[in-house]
Design an enzyme around this catalytic site. Structure first.
Site, PDB file in Angstrom:
ATOM      1  CG  ASP A 147     -63.688 -56.544   3.069  1.00  0.00           C
ATOM      2  OD1 ASP A 147     -64.144 -56.060   2.010  1.00  0.00           O
ATOM      3  OD2 ASP A 147     -63.082 -57.624   3.128  1.00  0.00           O
TER       4      ASP A 147
ATOM      5  CD  GLU B 223     -42.192 -58.816  -2.934  1.00  0.00           C
ATOM      6  OE1 GLU B 223     -42.106 -59.991  -3.331  1.00  0.00           O
ATOM      7  OE2 GLU B 223     -43.187 -58.378  -2.348  1.00  0.00           O
TER       8      GLU B 223
ATOM      9  NE  ARG C 170     -49.598 -59.907  -4.752  1.00  0.00           N
ATOM     10  CZ  ARG C 170     -49.500 -61.126  -4.204  1.00  0.00           C
ATOM     11  NH1 ARG C 170     -49.028 -61.287  -2.977  1.00  0.00           N
ATOM     12  NH2 ARG C 170     -49.847 -62.202  -4.894  1.00  0.00           N
TER      13      ARG C 170
ATOM     14  CG  HIS D 207     -43.751 -62.492  -1.313  1.00  0.00           C
ATOM     15  ND1 HIS D 207     -44.158 -61.699  -2.369  1.00  0.00           N
ATOM     16  CD2 HIS D 207     -44.824 -63.277  -1.028  1.00  0.00           C
ATOM     17  CE1 HIS D 207     -45.409 -61.993  -2.691  1.00  0.00           C
ATOM     18  NE2 HIS D 207     -45.837 -62.952  -1.892  1.00  0.00           N
TER      19      HIS D 207
ATOM     20  CG  ASP E 198     -44.040 -62.019   3.733  1.00  0.00           C
ATOM     21  OD1 ASP E 198     -42.884 -62.376   4.045  1.00  0.00           O
ATOM     22  OD2 ASP E 198     -44.764 -62.661   2.944  1.00  0.00           O
TER      23      ASP E 198
ATOM     24  NE  ARG F 134     -60.856 -69.088   0.523  1.00  0.00           N
ATOM     25  CZ  ARG F 134     -61.230 -68.454  -0.582  1.00  0.00           C
ATOM     26  NH1 ARG F 134     -60.819 -67.225  -0.810  1.00  0.00           N
ATOM     27  NH2 ARG F 134     -62.001 -69.045  -1.473  1.00  0.00           N
ATOM     28  CB  ILE F 135     -55.816 -64.093   5.010  1.00  0.00           C
ATOM     29  CG1 ILE F 135     -55.387 -65.139   3.967  1.00  0.00           C
ATOM     30  CG2 ILE F 135     -54.653 -63.744   5.941  1.00  0.00           C
ATOM     31  CD1 ILE F 135     -54.338 -64.664   2.971  1.00  0.00           C
TER      32      ILE F 135
HETATM   33  C1  8YV Z   1     -46.808 -66.504  -3.407  1.00  0.00           C
HETATM   34  C2  8YV Z   1     -48.551 -65.026  -2.645  1.00  0.00           C
HETATM   35  O1  8YV Z   1     -47.735 -66.927  -4.325  1.00  0.00           O
HETATM   36  O2  8YV Z   1     -50.485 -66.355  -2.539  1.00  0.00           O
HETATM   37  C3  8YV Z   1     -49.921 -65.410  -3.073  1.00  0.00           C
HETATM   38  O3  8YV Z   1     -50.455 -64.723  -3.957  1.00  0.00           O
HETATM   39  O4  8YV Z   1     -48.190 -63.902  -2.711  1.00  0.00           O
HETATM   40  C4  8YV Z   1     -47.596 -66.069  -2.175  1.00  0.00           C
HETATM   41  O5  8YV Z   1     -48.188 -67.119  -1.537  1.00  0.00           O
HETATM   42  C5  8YV Z   1     -45.810 -67.586  -3.280  1.00  0.00           C
HETATM   43  O6  8YV Z   1     -44.919 -67.271  -2.344  1.00  0.00           O
HETATM   44  C6  8YV Z   1     -45.022 -67.787  -4.583  1.00  0.00           C
HETATM   45  O7  8YV Z   1     -45.638 -68.635  -5.425  1.00  0.00           O
END
Ligand code: 8YV
Length: 311
Positions: free
Chosen positions: A173, A262, A233, A279, A257, A153-154
């Site tokens: 992918d 973290e 991630r 993040h 991000d 999606r992203i």
């Molecule tokens: C975090 C994310 O969930 O969608 C994800 O998996 O890494 C982020 O959107 C959100 O910042 C914290 O709940």
């Protein structure tokens, strides 16, 4: 019924999610520690909980085995990498995510990072803070090849946004066949994408157990002067290897991000050619409120379908 909200922020922009839970008769307990919860916090905090509204804290085997009442993990977000899905399945714990609410904000943050790197914004910011006035020429995106690693999606939304700027777009992918990518893009194997892209952006849904995606070898395969963006991630990238690639000049810049640890305090984020955000790619007011509402609705719908648990 007890729900624990493990998120660090909840109902900051919209009170509806909490109200929905209260209206349905739930007892709502929230993370009051103001930080990401550890395994120990979860075992302690979720002891009596029937459900959790979850962030990215770890729901590993030890945690899940220690929570006898937990029946539902409703993620406010899309990633399931912090949840041991095998154990959850075995224990009959349902898992939900909010992919649709996350797509646009993360894709827009990616666009912000691509544009920032094309116009040298991290370096200009570092220069100006030091009182220097250096004019660094940038690039039009139409001059660039953008490599999208992961085309869910992203990745697809980033590609759609990119069309207006006209770069060449490569897609890699393992779960997407060549005929499944739009005509505006070129499907190619990862090594070719790395070798040709001026900027590589990660949108991969790869489990932690599969190891880093961008290690020393892959970073070495990237085009000289290339750039890396990571909004997926932290564990996808070997940060020490990335730091070395940036310091040697093999890579020109990076924006991310997400980090291995973290909050990140490492030397990498202090490099002038690095743009690091904490993040927050999915965090806009509207998208966050929508994610929380969706996560709560998933949970309530789950329990509407399920027989009332007995203790
Ligand atoms: C975090 C994310 O969930 O969608 C994800 O998996 O890494 C982020 O959107 C959100 O910042 C914290 O709940």
């Amino acid at each position: 019924m007890i729900v624990y909200v493990a998120l660090q922020q909840f109902c900051e922009f919209d009170l509806t999610p909490k109200q929905l839970l209260l209206d349905a008769g739930w007892e709502v307990r929230v993370n009051e520690l103001g930080r990401r919860l550890t395994s120990e916090d979860l075992v302690q905090g979720l002891r009596d909980a029937d459900a959790v509204v979850a962030g990215v804290e770890p729901y590993d085997a030890t945690v899940l085995e220690a929570l006898p009442h937990l029946q539902c993990i409703s993620r406010c977000g899309v990633g399931m990498d912090a949840i041991d899905l095998d154990v959850a399945r075995r224990k009959g714990i349902a898992v939900y995510t909010t992919p649709d609410e996350v797509t646009e904000p993360v894709a827009q943050m990616t666009m912000a990072m691509i544009l920032a790197l094309a116009r040298n914004l991290p370096q200009h910011l570092a220069d100006s803070r030091q009182g220097s006035w250096v004019k660094r020429p940038g690039w039009l995106l139409a001059e660039w090849t953008v490599g999208l690693v992961g085309f869910g999606r992203i990745g697809r939304t980033v590609e759609r946004y990119l069309r207006i700027f006209g770069p060449r777009v490569l897609v890699s992918d393992p779960f997407v066949a060549p005929h499944e990518v739009p005509e505006t893009t070129h499907w190619c194997p990862l090594p070719r994408l790395l070798a040709e892209a001026d900027v590589v952006s990660l949108h991969a849904n790869r489990p932690r157990q599969e190891g880093v995606l961008m290690g020393r070898a892959e970073l070495g395969q990237m085009k000289a002067g290339g750039r890396l963006i990571n909004t997926s991630r932290g564990y996808l990238v070997d940060e020490q290897a990335l730091e070395a690639a940036l310091r040697s000049g093999h890579l020109a810049a990076a924006a991310f991000d997400v980090c291995e640890q973290e909050p990140s305090r490492g030397p990498l984020i202090r490099l002038p050619q690095v743009l690091c955000t904490p993040h927050v790619a999915s965090l806009t007011r509207a998208s966050r409120a929508a994610m929380e509402r969706r996560a709560v609705r998933h949970l309530l719908e789950h329990f509407t379908r399920m027989p009332t648990p007995t203790r």
